[in-house]
Design a protein around this motif. Sequence first.
Motif, PDB file in Angstrom:
ATOM      1  N   ASP A 277      63.185  -4.007  13.013  1.00  0.00           N
ATOM      2  CA  ASP A 277      62.792  -4.066  11.607  1.00  0.00           C
ATOM      3  C   ASP A 277      62.397  -5.472  11.157  1.00  0.00           C
ATOM      4  N   THR A 278      62.325  -6.420  12.083  1.00  0.00           N
ATOM      5  CA  THR A 278      61.873  -7.774  11.722  1.00  0.00           C
ATOM      6  C   THR A 278      60.362  -7.935  11.880  1.00  0.00           C
ATOM      7  N   ILE A 279      59.705  -6.905  12.400  1.00  0.00           N
ATOM      8  CA  ILE A 279      58.254  -6.997  12.626  1.00  0.00           C
ATOM      9  C   ILE A 279      57.493  -6.727  11.337  1.00  0.00           C
ATOM     10  N   ARG A 280      56.551  -7.588  11.005  1.00  0.00           N
ATOM     11  CA  ARG A 280      55.628  -7.380   9.878  1.00  0.00           C
ATOM     12  C   ARG A 280      54.356  -6.743  10.436  1.00  0.00           C
ATOM     13  N   TRP A 281      54.070  -5.498  10.015  1.00  0.00           N
ATOM     14  CA  TRP A 281      52.956  -4.759  10.605  1.00  0.00           C
ATOM     15  C   TRP A 281      51.655  -4.968   9.827  1.00  0.00           C
ATOM     16  N   HIS A 282      50.553  -5.079  10.576  1.00  0.00           N
ATOM     17  CA  HIS A 282      49.230  -5.271  10.000  1.00  0.00           C
ATOM     18  C   HIS A 282      48.203  -4.499  10.809  1.00  0.00           C
ATOM     19  N   HIS A 283      47.087  -4.166  10.168  1.00  0.00           N
ATOM     20  CA  HIS A 283      45.897  -3.734  10.895  1.00  0.00           C
ATOM     21  C   HIS A 283      45.225  -5.005  11.414  1.00  0.00           C
ATOM     22  N   PRO A 284      44.639  -4.972  12.603  1.00  0.00           N
ATOM     23  CA  PRO A 284      44.013  -6.185  13.143  1.00  0.00           C
ATOM     24  C   PRO A 284      42.930  -6.786  12.236  1.00  0.00           C
ATOM     25  N   ALA A 285      42.352  -5.984  11.355  1.00  0.00           N
ATOM     26  CA  ALA A 285      41.319  -6.503  10.457  1.00  0.00           C
ATOM     27  C   ALA A 285      41.910  -7.270   9.271  1.00  0.00           C
ATOM     28  N   ASP A 286      43.240  -7.147   9.066  1.00  0.00           N
ATOM     29  CA  ASP A 286      43.864  -7.835   7.935  1.00  0.00           C
ATOM     30  C   ASP A 286      43.799  -9.352   8.117  1.00  0.00           C
TER      31      ASP A 286
END
Length: 290
Positions: A277-286
């Motif tokens: 739960d420490t991971i900040r998730w993003h789309h690669p285009a962000d």
Amino acid sequence: MKTLVVILGPTGVGKTEKTLSIAQQLGVPVINADSRQIFREIPIGTAAPTEEQRRLVKHYFVGNHSLHDYYSAAQYETDVLSLLNEQFKCSDYALMSGGSMMYIDAVCKGIDDIPTVDNDTRVLMKKRLAEEGLPALLEDLKRLDPEHYEIVDKNNPRRVVHALEICHMTGKTYTSFRTGTIKQRPFRIIKIGLNRPREEMYERINQRVLQMMNDGLEEEARRVYPLRELNSLNTVGFKELFKYFDGNIDKAEAVRQIQSNTRRYMRKQLTWFQHDDTIRWHHPADEIII
């Protein structure tokens, strides 16, 4: 405070391109966290950074080992921590990128202090695997360490063999060395996860496999085919082509199986990462601001 930025995510998501951008933004090299890209003989099958990308940004742990070399997550932990100690002398940031879950956890959380396997034991177990086969070794592991037998990946000879090596060398169970204690690091860790919608991931993986074939994956696999018994080649992309070379399936089926098994591995990676739960998730285009 010194900060390690970790770019992680499933295979085929687009980590390489995003990592290059962030590396240039921070002005730091890339510490590779892909357990297969360390092997110099198979750059196509492991989607290793190209020579052009490596000229653009310096990469560590890419093509620095032979398929014949023994290299573990514990060794990786030691090597990366030593490198970070040097990098943090001249920069407040360091950047690690990859999709090998155990490599990332080894650096971020630490790995159990499992004894280094001596060469005699390694040779003996390699011989047993070749002569007796994986089912026989699994029965041995079930007898010596039933607790680890219940959780080990029974289709992964490397994991089974390593556990048996420890059992036979030490006279103790492999389980007894697995404490799961998280080690404290003298630096801050920022984990950035990259992901895409599932159908988009499937299409990207299917297309990437086709591109690998166009780039010479079959020829690369033929070059290493004489080494097919090595654990380092018991991996998606090569084991399917080896079945094709052996006449067990045709080329089209080999490609289909590579695509299918890569998609399966992608799902396995995401399952592992979703427990953190420490991971900040993003789309690669962000746009990602460190």
